[in-house]
Design an enzyme around this catalytic site. Structure first.
Site, PDB file in Angstrom:
ATOM      1  N   ARG A 163      54.530  39.106  67.435  1.00 23.52           N
ATOM      2  CA  ARG A 163      55.310  40.202  67.152  1.00 23.52           C
ATOM      3  C   ARG A 163      53.957  40.072  65.868  1.00 23.52           C
ATOM      4  O   ARG A 163      53.955  39.380  64.526  1.00 23.52           O
ATOM      5  CB  ARG A 163      55.854  39.617  66.296  1.00 23.52           C
ATOM      6  CG  ARG A 163      57.180  40.728  65.026  1.00 23.52           C
ATOM      7  CD  ARG A 163      58.784  41.088  64.828  1.00 23.52           C
ATOM      8  NE  ARG A 163      58.821  39.551  63.801  1.00 23.52           N
ATOM      9  CZ  ARG A 163      59.830  39.519  63.398  1.00 23.52           C
ATOM     10  NH1 ARG A 163      60.825  40.011  63.510  1.00 23.52           N
ATOM     11  NH2 ARG A 163      60.745  38.240  63.428  1.00 23.52           N
ATOM     12  N   ASP A 443      64.193  33.881  56.610  1.00 22.01           N
ATOM     13  CA  ASP A 443      63.634  34.290  56.696  1.00 22.01           C
ATOM     14  C   ASP A 443      63.610  35.832  55.596  1.00 22.01           C
ATOM     15  O   ASP A 443      64.305  35.580  54.956  1.00 22.01           O
ATOM     16  CB  ASP A 443      62.665  34.789  58.042  1.00 22.01           C
ATOM     17  CG  ASP A 443      63.388  35.736  58.644  1.00 22.01           C
ATOM     18  OD1 ASP A 443      64.274  36.598  58.475  1.00 22.01           O
ATOM     19  OD2 ASP A 443      63.476  36.406  60.032  1.00 22.01           O
TER      20      ASP A 443
END
Length: 534
Positions: A163, A443
């Site tokens: 990603r 996160d």
């Protein structure tokens, strides 16, 4: 470096020259020159559309101009057999030990994350590229300095997806013709250049996750990037396969169009639940009627999250694409068996909902949850996927996608948001983008939820159970109390040697700002610039 027009202003440590070869730098620079004008226009378009929605001139809804796409009879290209079964995927940052543990976890796929689970320091980005290059070639190992423990790959590791950063983040250490490169092109380009052919030779391929897209036009941009990159390396078009995370509210209204734009390169869609919650709050921050309750009450089985999850499954299976479920952010609680049992039971219920709804796979953040998720999917999904479950029974309206969860806003929820937000930001400023806090893996997306909820509550001075109105003064008092608690939890030495004061000041500015900041990682990235210098 000998590539004309390219200036690299990050420190060149051992091994970096093997990633930043003249050929690789020229490849990335070519992508930047071809696509940065459209990239800038797409970011500007986001701002324009948001202003139109704030003013009420552009209501939420499905696009009338793309009705023919939604009504058309088309399907995405099939994926290679190696990624036909993705029932459990694990995600995490690109540090060397994590890469090995994730690939060895027993999951079908490991998504190596240059984005929300990673602080984009120069060293993190370059060392991450080195780690993934070694992983692709099965040459990665690691020895823990503190224990001497050795880590190496198993014989059949998970399939690697990567990603890159979202479109909004720049790479200020890679300057092309006087302008920083888009971080997305830097991450994608370096990885693709060094690894695509090697992955194909080993029976896999260049597989990616695309974060934070807001429209089919952004998907079209990525598709054109893929075509250009494949052509440049003489790799057949359609070799790249990418899964798009549906983690913004605008993208939920353009799922079919996004699949259509990427149909030659599509590997489906994913319910990026945490960023989606953040986007829902952010894009509707100006609407007092769209205020969410405590974060723990914004669950996948209700309201807008339930609607978008079902719509994603129906959309994907209608077009022959994988419909991936969302992240289980829980981490095992080693020192409290009773609490661990409760947490694991919630994970099981979440994964059972996903597989019975029709998802083709799911995400976990910790290796300890891989067997839990596998057990659920193995019991209820006997074939590689559920593409044959069309879910034509699902009907989702605009109103369904905008329905807000019900529930209270409490002082405990406010306090939790403060602790999580500041502690995550402090870790991010130290170069760590994935942090275990209070038995959850936090996160950037989960920290953004905390920040966004606090901004709304302060901006509207909402009533909070156990407190009264959350005024700036009330927030300041709570924040001071929570920092005292955090100091007691982490210890004086850790607190004073860390970046808590800087993180607290930045977080305070963000939640009290008169205008909502688009991403907390943007000002945080600027704060990193001095840290990132050699």
């Amino acid at each position: 470096m000998a590539v004309e027009g390219v200036f690299i202003n990050g420190p060149m440590r051992e091994g970096y020259d093997s990633v930043l070869t003249d050929e690789a730098v020229a490849f990335v620079a070519d992508l930047v020159r071809k696509f940065r004008d459209r990239h800038a226009a797409l970011l500007a378009r986001r701002v324009d559309l948001h202003r139109e929605r704030q003013s009420g001139t552009r209501p939420w809804g499905f696009l009338p101009e793309t009705l023919s796409v939604r009504a058309g009879d088309w399907r995405v290209a099939s994926v290679p057999e190696v990624i036909a079964d993705r029932r459990v995927e694990i995600t995490g940052p690109v540090d060397r030990k994590m890469v090995i543990n994730a690939l060895n976890s027993g999951a079908k796929v490991f998504m190596a994350d240059f984005e929300d689970a990673n602080t984009p320091t120069w060293d993190n980005q370059l060392q991450g590229q080195l780690n993934l290059r070694d992983a692709v070639r099965r040459q990665i190992d690691f020895v823990a300095v503190e224990t001497g423990k050795k880590y190496a790959l198993v014989d059949k590791p998970a399939v690697l997806f990567v990603r890159p950063r979202g479109l909004h983040l720049p790479e200020r250490h890679f300057v092309v013709d006087g302008q920083p490169a888009p971080g997305s092109l830097f991450d994608f380009g370096l990885f693709f250049f060094h690894n695509a052919k090697e992955q194909l030779a080993r029976g896999a391929g260049p597989f990616f996750y695309l974060p934070k897209l807001e429209s089919h036009l952004e998907a079209r941009w990525w598709n054109d990037v893929f075509i250009s990159a494949q052509d440049a390396l003489s790799i057949p078009r359609g070799t790249i396969k990418a899964t798009v995370l549906i983690e913004t509210l605008p993208a939920a209204f353009e799922m079919e169009e996004i699949l259509y734009e990427l149909r030659e390169h599509s590997a489906g869609l994913n319910c990026g639940r945490w960023d989606y919650i953040f986007s829902f709050i952010k894009k509707r921050a100006h609407e007092r009627a769209a205020i969410t309750p405590d974060r723990a009450l914004v669950t996948m089985d209700k309201a807008f999250l339930r609607a978008y999850s079902l719509l994603l499954i129906r959309t994907c299976h209608k077009r022959g694409a994988h419909a991936m479920g969302g992240m289980a952010a829980v981490i095992p609680i080693k020192n409290d068996p009773a609490a661990n049992d409760v947490a694991i039971a919630k994970v099981r219920a979440d994964k059972l909902r996903e597989v019975t709804d029709g998802h083709d796979g799911t995400w976990v953040a910790h290796p300890g949850l891989v067997p839990v998720a596998l057990e659920i999917f193995d019991a209820h999904m006997k074939s590689s996927n559920q593409l044959d479950r069309r879910r034509d029974d699902v009907s989702v309206s605009v109103e369904d996608l905008l329905r807000v969860h019900e529930g209270p806003r409490t002082v405990d929820g406010v306090r939790h948001n403060i602790r999580v937000g500041v502690q995550y930001l402090e870790a991010w400023l130290r170069g760590t983008g994935c942090v275990p806090l209070y038995n959850l893996m936090e996160d950037a997306a989960t920290a953004e939820i905390s920040r966004a909820q606090l901004w709304q509550q302060i901006h509207y001075q909402l009533e909070v159970e156990g407190l009264g109105k959350l005024t700036p003064e009330a927030y300041a008092k709570l924040a001071e109390e929570e920092m005292t608690r955090v100091r007691a939890e982490v210890g004086d030495e850790r607190f004073t040697s860390g970046r808590f004061s800087e993180a607290r000041a930045m977080f305070d500015r963000l939640v009290n700002a008169p205008v909502f900041e688009e991403f907390l990682t943007l000002p945080a990235y600027e704060a990193l610039r001095e840290t990132m210098k050699d």
